[in-house]
Scaffold this motif. Sequence first.
Motif: not given
Length: 421
Positions: A279-288, A308-320
Amino acid sequence: MTTDSRGDYQELVDEISELLGVPATLENRDFELIAFGAYDSEGELDPSALDPVRTRSILTRRSTAAVRTWFEGFGITRATAPVRIPPTPEAGVYRGRICLPVRHRGIVLGYVWLLDSEPGAPGPTDPQLDAAMRVAARIGALLADEAQHGADLSRELRAVLTAERGWQADMAVAALRTALGPRGDGPYAVVCVAPWPSADPDDAPSARTVPHATALCTVPWGPTAQWLAALIRLRATDTLTPATSAATRLLERARGVEGGGAGPDTGTHGTPATHGTPGTAAAPLTVAAGIASPRVALAELAAAWQEASAAARAALAEPGFGPVAEWSRIGPYRLLTSLPPETAQDPAVRPLLSPAHRELARTTEIYLDCAGQAARTAAELGIHRQTLYYRLSRVEQLTGLDLDDGEHRLLLHMALKAARL
C-alpha cells in the motif's frame, strides 16, 4: 568522542562566541567540524555569515582539501596568535576570518574560526582576543587529553569486526579493551553505513565529529566497496537514541547534503526496488544505515556488526525500513541476510528474476505481501483483477510452483525478498 567531551567543546565555543560577539566554529586540524556557535546579537543570523565555505563546513561537517590548503597558506599551522584572513569572494570567502589556533604544548590540534567585522566596523579588541585565546588553550588541553586516551581507535575496531573466530578475535578484543581503558564498559551499539563513498580504507571520519561515537573505521565489503562502522556509546540498553543520532549524522556526511531524514535509496532485485510495505511506495535508497541491538561486552561487537550490516542491507533492499534501520525491526530479513548469496538463487525462481519478467516478479511480490488477497493487490498495482490473475498464472508456468500451495508460496516469497539483497 564521548557525550561529555562533545558538550564541553560546545560550551567552550559558545563561550568564545559570547565573549567576542560573533559566531565561532571549532574544527580539528583536519578541518572536520567539531562544534559551532550561531551567536547573533540581533537574534537573527546575518546572511553574509553563510558564505559557501562556512555553509559547506556546517552542513557536511568538513572542508574540502582545496579550502584547507588555501587557509593553511596564511600560516595558521605555525601561528601561536590570532591570524586575520581577508575576504576572498573568488575562493568562496565573502567575509574575512579570524583564526585562533588551538594548540597544546606547541602542537596545533585544531582551529577556532571567527567572522571578522565588516570594513569600518569595530572588531574584537586585543584584550578580547587574548581572553579568547585562553579559552582556545582550554580546548587544546581537552583535545590532547582525548587523543591521549585513544580517540582514534579505527585499527582496533576494524580488527575486532573482521578477525576470524578464535585466538585472533580474542587478541583483537583485548587490544580494543586496553585502548578504551575505563570507557571499555558498555553499553554500546554498532552502526553500519553502506556503502561508504570513498575508496580510501583510512577515510573514516574522526570520532570527534560524530555525536556519541567512541570509534569509527571502514570495513571492506566485496572486491571494491567498503562500509563504515561506528561504535556508539549508549546511556542504557533500552534506548538507541544516541545511535540513531550518529547514524543520521553519518548519512548526512555520506550524502554530502543537509538533513538526515528519508532520502533516496537503491534496491537490487530483478524488479524495481520501489515497493516498501503493502500500500505504500518508497523511493530507492543509494545509501542506508543499520543499527545493531545494544551490547555490553566488547566480545559481542563482531556479532553486532553482522546485525548492523544486515540492517543496512535490508534498508537498501526495502526502502520502507530506511534510511536508518534497526536490526530488531527488519522482520524476515534477519533470517534472509544470514543466508549465503547462492542460497537465494533457487532454480525454480531463477527464471522469474530475469530482466524480461520484472513486472511479473513485482506483481508476485506485492501479491504475497498482501497475503494473497487479490483485491488489495490489484488496487495497489492499479490493474484489473483479471490482469492480476493472468500474471499469476504466467508466474506458475515460469516457475512450476503452485500459488495455492503454502510451501510454494513461502519459497517464492523468500526468494524474491532475498534477491533484493
